[in-house]
Every structure is written in C-alpha cells, then in structure tokens.
Design a protein around this motif. Structure first.
Motif, PDB file in Angstrom:
ATOM      1  N   LEU A   1      54.938  45.862  56.920  1.00 35.61           N
ATOM      2  CA  LEU A   1      54.640  47.236  56.520  1.00 35.61           C
ATOM      3  C   LEU A   1      54.050  47.307  55.113  1.00 35.61           C
ATOM      4  O   LEU A   1      53.319  48.242  54.803  1.00 35.61           O
ATOM      5  N   GLN A   2      54.378  46.345  54.267  1.00 37.66           N
ATOM      6  CA  GLN A   2      53.779  46.320  52.933  1.00 37.66           C
ATOM      7  C   GLN A   2      53.263  44.920  52.614  1.00 37.66           C
ATOM      8  O   GLN A   2      53.711  43.930  53.203  1.00 37.66           O
ATOM      9  N   SER A   3      52.334  44.853  51.668  1.00 42.84           N
ATOM     10  CA  SER A   3      51.824  43.578  51.168  1.00 42.84           C
ATOM     11  C   SER A   3      52.773  43.059  50.099  1.00 42.84           C
ATOM     12  O   SER A   3      52.840  43.614  49.001  1.00 42.84           O
ATOM     13  N   ARG A   4      53.527  41.998  50.433  1.00 43.72           N
ATOM     14  CA  ARG A   4      54.437  41.426  49.446  1.00 43.72           C
ATOM     15  C   ARG A   4      53.654  40.907  48.237  1.00 43.72           C
ATOM     16  O   ARG A   4      54.061  41.094  47.092  1.00 43.72           O
ATOM     17  N   LYS A   5      52.534  40.241  48.497  1.00 47.29           N
ATOM     18  CA  LYS A   5      51.746  39.680  47.400  1.00 47.29           C
ATOM     19  C   LYS A   5      51.218  40.777  46.490  1.00 47.29           C
ATOM     20  O   LYS A   5      51.246  40.643  45.262  1.00 47.29           O
ATOM     21  N   GLY A   6      50.723  41.860  47.081  1.00 52.24           N
ATOM     22  CA  GLY A   6      50.218  42.961  46.277  1.00 52.24           C
ATOM     23  C   GLY A   6      51.301  43.586  45.422  1.00 52.24           C
ATOM     24  O   GLY A   6      51.096  43.873  44.236  1.00 52.24           O
ATOM     25  N   ALA A   7      52.486  43.779  46.010  1.00 53.79           N
ATOM     26  CA  ALA A   7      53.599  44.360  45.275  1.00 53.79           C
ATOM     27  C   ALA A   7      54.091  43.421  44.182  1.00 53.79           C
ATOM     28  O   ALA A   7      54.406  43.853  43.067  1.00 53.79           O
TER      29      ALA A   7
ATOM     30  N   VAL B   1      53.174  48.229  47.773  1.00 53.88           N
ATOM     31  CA  VAL B   1      51.787  48.315  48.252  1.00 53.88           C
ATOM     32  C   VAL B   1      51.846  48.345  49.779  1.00 53.88           C
ATOM     33  O   VAL B   1      51.883  47.308  50.439  1.00 53.88           O
ATOM     34  N   MET B   2      51.898  49.545  50.326  1.00 52.99           N
ATOM     35  CA  MET B   2      51.984  49.675  51.778  1.00 52.99           C
ATOM     36  C   MET B   2      50.664  49.248  52.427  1.00 52.99           C
ATOM     37  O   MET B   2      49.576  49.477  51.872  1.00 52.99           O
ATOM     38  N   LEU B   3      50.758  48.628  53.582  1.00 52.40           N
ATOM     39  CA  LEU B   3      49.564  48.238  54.312  1.00 52.40           C
ATOM     40  C   LEU B   3      48.858  49.461  54.872  1.00 52.40           C
ATOM     41  O   LEU B   3      49.491  50.474  55.188  1.00 52.40           O
ATOM     42  N   ASP B   4      47.562  49.347  55.008  1.00 53.33           N
ATOM     43  CA  ASP B   4      46.745  50.437  55.517  1.00 53.33           C
ATOM     44  C   ASP B   4      47.239  50.875  56.889  1.00 53.33           C
ATOM     45  O   ASP B   4      47.337  50.067  57.810  1.00 53.33           O
TER      46      ASP B   4
END
Length: 226
Positions: A17-23, A97-100
């Motif tokens: 559900l979210q980008s771990r790397k982005g967060a 950072v939630m995924l699109d």
C-alpha cells in the motif's frame, strides 16, 4: 478473468500500500537535518544513500543497523543508542508515501462490501504510527500488527488471528502482499488465497509461487480479480 469468491481481503502495508523506500528516504532526510544540519550537499547525499543501503530494505534489526552506521561514519559524538532506536521506531512512521491508487482501491473494496483488513510485520509503535499517519486505520475492519501479538509472518498464527477477528474462515480470505515468503507463502500456508504485489525490494524475485491467484505490479490491478 474469473473473480475470486472471498469475503475478506487483507493487505500487507509496506511495498503493498505504500512505498517503503520512498517513506524511508523522507525519514533519512529528516534524520540528517536533525543530527547533521551543517553538512554540505555532497555529504548529505552520500549519507542518505548509505542509510538506505545499510537498512537492507527495512529488514535489518535496529540493534545492528545503527552501530554499523556509527562505525561507517566514525560518528564519535552520536546520541545514546536508545535515542537512535526510538528515532526509527517513532519517527520513521511519520513519513508516508502511499502507492498510486492505494486509497482508491481500499475505498472501492469497502464499497463492494468486503471485510477489509491489514496484517503487517514490525515493531508495534512503528507500524501503528504508519497506519495512523497514512490516515487509513479507520478504513480497516481488522488490523493485526505482529509486534502487538508476538506472532510474525510467515507464521500461520498471525493469519489465523486476522481471520478469526474478521469472522471468516481462512478459505474465505484473500491476502495481498509483496514478500514472496512472509506474505505469499505465509498466506497460502494458512489456507488463504493470495495475490502477489510484485513491487519494491522483491520486484521480480520469488515469482511463480504455486497456488498464487495472480501477480500484479500496480495495486489498482487488484480490482480486476474481486
């Protein structure tokens, strides 16, 4: 394509559900601003890359990670270790950072009448803060955090507990996650259906699990199967 006959749909959180790397990148930027406010841009970027590299996708224990970073940086005046551990456990989760399409998919699943749940591995404080920061906790009927119950994916017990709380048999539940072992093999081993989110650190790895219903690269594709 045939729709799956399930009553409940459970999700992993990070890299589903979210980008771990982005967060984590956002957390690292905040970390460096706090502890190294005066370094130049080149050193800042180098330290950002090193923090990402050494964390091993978020699977490395804090007690191993921070001593490695301290040694790498020759960080002599570092704060107490517990402060660094707390930084990870309480501050990382404040960066999301939630995924699109993730929010829209959850909303659509609720609209279609499914029981909605989340099963996530991690320290209790960290994973619960993530869900609160993302603003999606109230969308779930069931939330099971491994750190809250002392059972971690891929152990069957955490999937059994989630289905029990949802009031469904395991065979009536679908799990969606990115980790080929913790998520997919774990769910299948618990007699649940499973869809692989082929994303993040495990992109292209461990594909073709026998029994998996589908492999998707965007969370929005899930709606084709329910």
């Amino acid at each position: 394509m045939a729709e799956l006959n399930v009553k409940a749909i459970f999700f992993d959180f990070d890299d589903t559900l979210q980008s771990r790397k982005g967060a984590y990148r956002l957390y690292c930027e905040s970390f460096l601003s706090k502890y190294f406010p005066d370094i130049d841009q080149d050193e800042r970027l180098r330290k950002l890359d090193e923090m990402e590299e050494y964390v091993d996708g978020g699977y490395k224990d804090r007690e191993v990670y921070f001593p490695e970073i301290i040694e790498l940086w020759k960080w002599e005046n570092h704060p107490p270790m517990q402060e660094l551990y707390d930084s990870f456990n309480y501050d990382f989760g404040k960066h999301i950072v939630m995924l699109d399409g993730a929010i829209e998919v959850l909303q659509e699943i609720k609209k279609r009448g499914y029981i909605l749940g989340c099963i996530t591995n991690g320290v209790s404080s960290l994973q619960n803060i993530k869900l609160d920061t993302a603003g999606i906790r109230d969308m779930f009927d069931v939330v099971v955090v491994s750190g809250d119950i002392g059972i971690y994916k891929p152990a069957r017990g955490i999937f059994d507990e989630a289905c029990k709380r949802a009031g469904v048999r395991n065979e009536e539940a679908l799990f969606v996650g990115d980790h080929p072992v913790n998520d997919i093999q774990g769910a299948l081993g618990a007699d649940m259906k499973a869809i692989r989110m082929n994303y993040g650190d495990f992109f292209g790895k461990g594909l073709g699990n026998e029994g998996v219903e589908a492999e998707i690269t965007e969370i929005k594709q899930l709606l084709n199967y329910i």
